[in-house]
Design a protein around this motif. Structure first.
Motif: not given
Length: 180
Positions: A173-177, A151-154
């Motif tokens: 998306d994470a910043a908005q959340s 769900g993030g950087f691999v």
């Protein structure tokens, strides 16, 4: 769209930072007022672009601490995003080693309750160092939203990175959340 949310976009010297102008344009289109902070090495990588990046953001690009008598030139942050975040930046932040401006801001920002999102950009060789996983766990324990792993950087194999494939959409998306 009028920007009314302030995003501190803080970047380290990893290849995705070379395209930070496009990232800022996308953030503006989503309604963010962007302030750009860079590690000293990232600033050196972007030296010829810094005036254009300042014009684009409408704020000075910062890579050094200000002097005590100087006013703060950025509006207060609603959210801070650290991307791309290198091995060095992640570890310094988690350990509280604040000789770099962006790491100092981040260390203090945790105590101030500023929502923070970070997405590393490291290769698979770096993550073999035991401090990296410890630092990721430390940041998560302090409330930082770390986009790493599923769900993030691999991480990629050394020399096999594709900066154009860095998943910036996950950061937005994470910043908005973080605001809700």
């Amino acid at each position: 769209m009028t920007a009314n949310r302030v995003l501190y976009l803080l970047g380290s010297a990893a290849p995705p930072v070379l395209n930070i102008g496009n990232v800022i344009e996308r953030a503006h289109a989503a309604g963010w007022d962007v302030c750009l902070g860079l590690t000293p090495t990232a600033a050196r990588w972007l030296d010829d672009q810094l005036p254009a990046l300042e014009d684009l953001t409408g704020h000075p690009v910062r890579s050094q601490y200000k002097l005590p008598q100087e006013p703060d030139v950025w509006p207060p942050a609603d959210v801070a995003v650290v991307a791309p975040a290198t091995f060095n930046t992640i570890n310094q932040w988690a350990l509280g080693i604040t000789e770099k401006f962006i790491v100092g801001f981040l260390a203090e920002g945790i105590g101030k309750g500023i929502p923070m999102v970070t997405m590393p950009c490291v290769n698979a060789a770096y993550v073999q160092h035991t401090q990296f996983e410890t630092s990721i766990a430390t940041l998560r324990a302090m409330g930082v939203h770390v986009l790493y792993g599923e769900g993030g950087f691999v991480p990629n194999e050394p020399g096999k990175g594709r900066p154009e494939a860095y998943p910036w959409h996950l950061v937005w998306d994470a910043a908005q959340s973080a605001l809700t």
